[in-house]
Design an enzyme around this catalytic site. Structure first.
Site: not given
Ligand code: NAP
Length: 310
Positions: A133, A136-137
Site C-alpha cells: 500500500c 499507507c506507507d
C-alpha cells in the site's frame, strides 16, 4: 429476525452506488462495510479518471462522498464483516460475528484483495520495508531508494506516487511488455526518479530486521543480481473476495462470481435474488467507474426482482 429488502455486502464504489440507488428507491438497504470500508480506493492516491472530478480527487475523499450520499437517502451501515451466508431462491441469510440477518435480495460487492509474491522473506519483512500500500506507507521512505513490483496500472501509479517521497524508485517487472495503459507507462517513463528494471523476477527480499535489498533473476538470461534498496512495494494485481460464497454461487476458475447470463439482468448470479457487482465479478475492466456502474445495475436488478415478487 427482521427481513430486509436489500442487504449489500461490501462498501466500495459498487456497493455504495447500489446503496444510493436502492435507498432512493425506498428499499432501506443495509450495508455491511466489511474489513476495508470504502474498498480499494481507500488505499489509492489520486483518482484522475472518475467522471465529474475534472481536477481529480483522492480515493478516500471520493468514498466519503459516496458514503454520505447513500446515508442521505436512508442507507443503513453496519461496520462489520459478513462471515457466513446461506443463499437460496427462497431464503437468504447473512451472518456477521454477532447476528444473523435475513433479506429478500442480496447484493455482493466484496471487491478484491491485493496479491502478494508468496515469498517467505516477503512475509517476514512485511511492515519492515515490504508493503502492498503506497498511500499507507510511502511517507516512511523519504529520500530512500525503493522498488515497485508489477507491470500494470497499479504499479505505474504507485511508482509515480512514491517519487514524492523516495529519492529513486525502481519499477521491476518480469517481462518487457506491460499490462498498464500507455498514458500511465509514459508518465512513469518521463519521471526522472523512476528506473525500469525489466525481464526481472524477484527471487528474494534481502534483510533481517528490515529490507536491505532484493535478489533478482533476469528471466531471459538467468543472470542473478542484487539491488540495494530500503523498501519493496508489491503491486501485482488482485484476487476477488469470494471465499464465503464458494459453495453456493457459481464462481469461475479465477475466483470471480459469474454474472451476466441474461442480457436484461446483467448482475444476476445463479441464485434468484442474489446479485453481484464491482471487482468481485469483473475480471476485465476493474475500474472505479465500471464498478459504480455495475452497482447501479445491481440495484435496479434487485428492485425489479422485489417488484416482480410483489
Ligand atoms: P494487473 O493489471 O493484473 O497487473 C498485474 C501485474 O503484476 C502484471 O504486470 C503482472 O505481470 C504482474 N504480476 C502478477 N503476478 C506476479 C508475480 N507473482 N510476480 C511478479 N509480477 C507479477 O493489476 P493492477 O495493476 O493491480 O490493475 C488491476 C486493474 O485496475 C486494471 O484493470 C487496471 O487498469 C486498474 N487500475 C487502474 C488505475 C487507473 O486507471 N488509474 C490504477 C490502478 C489500477 P504479467 O504482466 O507478466 O502477468
Amino acid at each position: 429476525m427482521e427481513k430486509r429488502n436489500v442487504i449489500i455486502i461490501g462498501s466500495g464504489p459498487a456497493g455504495l452506488t447500489a446503496a444510493i440507488y436502492t435507498a432512493r428507491a425506498n428499499l432501506k438497504p443495509l450495508v455491511f462495510e466489511g474489513y476495508q470500508p470504502g474498498g480499494q480506493l481507500m488505499i489509492t492516491t489520486e483518482v484522475e479518471n472518475f467522471p465529474g472530478f475534472k481536477e481529480g480527487i483522492m480515493g478516500p475523499e471520493l468514498m466519503d462522498i459516496l458514503h454520505e450520499q447513500a446515508e442521505r437517502f436512508g442507507a443503513e451501515f453496519i461496520s462489520s464483516e459478513v462471515t457466513r451466508v446461506e443463499l437460496s431462491e427462497d431464503k437468504k441469510i447473512v451472518w456477521d460475528e454477532d447476528d444473523a440477518y435475513e433479506a429478500e435480495t442480496v447484493i455482493i460487492s466484496t471487491g478484491a484483495t491485493a496479491n502478494l509474491l508468496g515469498l517467505e522473506s516477503e512475509k517476514r519483512l512485511m511492515g519492515r520495508g515490504v508493503s502492498a500500500c503506497a498511500t499507507c506507507d510511502g511517507f516512511f521512505f523519504k529520500d530512500k531508494e525503493i522498488c515497485v513490483i508489477g507491470g500494470g496500472d497499479s504499479a505505474m501509479e504507485e511508482a509515480n506516487y512514491l517519487t514524492r517521497f523516495a529519492s529513486k524508485v525502481y519499477l521491476i517487472h518480469r517481462r518487457d511488455q506491460f499490462r498498464a495503459s500507455k498514458i500511465m507507462i509514459k508518465k512513469a517513463e518521463e519521471n526522472p526518479k523512476i528506473q525500469f528494471v525489466l525481464n526481472s523476477g524477484i527471487e528474494e527480499i534481502l534483510g533481517n530486521e528490515k529490507v536491505t535489498g532484493i535478489k533478482l533473476r533476469n528471466t531471459k538470461t538467468g543472470e542473478i543480481f542484487d539491488l540495494k534498496l530500503d523498501g519493496v512495494f508489491v503491486a501485482i494485481g488482485h484476487t476477488p473476495n469470494t471465499s464465503i460464497f464458494k459453495e453456493q454461487l457459481e464462481i469461475d476458475p479465477k475466483g470471480y462470481i459469474i454474472t451476466g447470463r441474461e442480457r436484461s439482468k446483467q448482475t444476476a448470479t445463479n441464485i434468484g435474488g442474489v446479485f453481484a457487482c464491482g471487482d468481485v465479478q469483473d475480471p476485465y475492466y476493474r475500474q472505479a467507474i465500471s464498478a459504480a456502474g455495475s452497482g447501479c445495475a445491481a440495484a435496479l436488478d434487485a428492485e425489479r426482482y422485489i417488484e416482480a415478487k410483489g
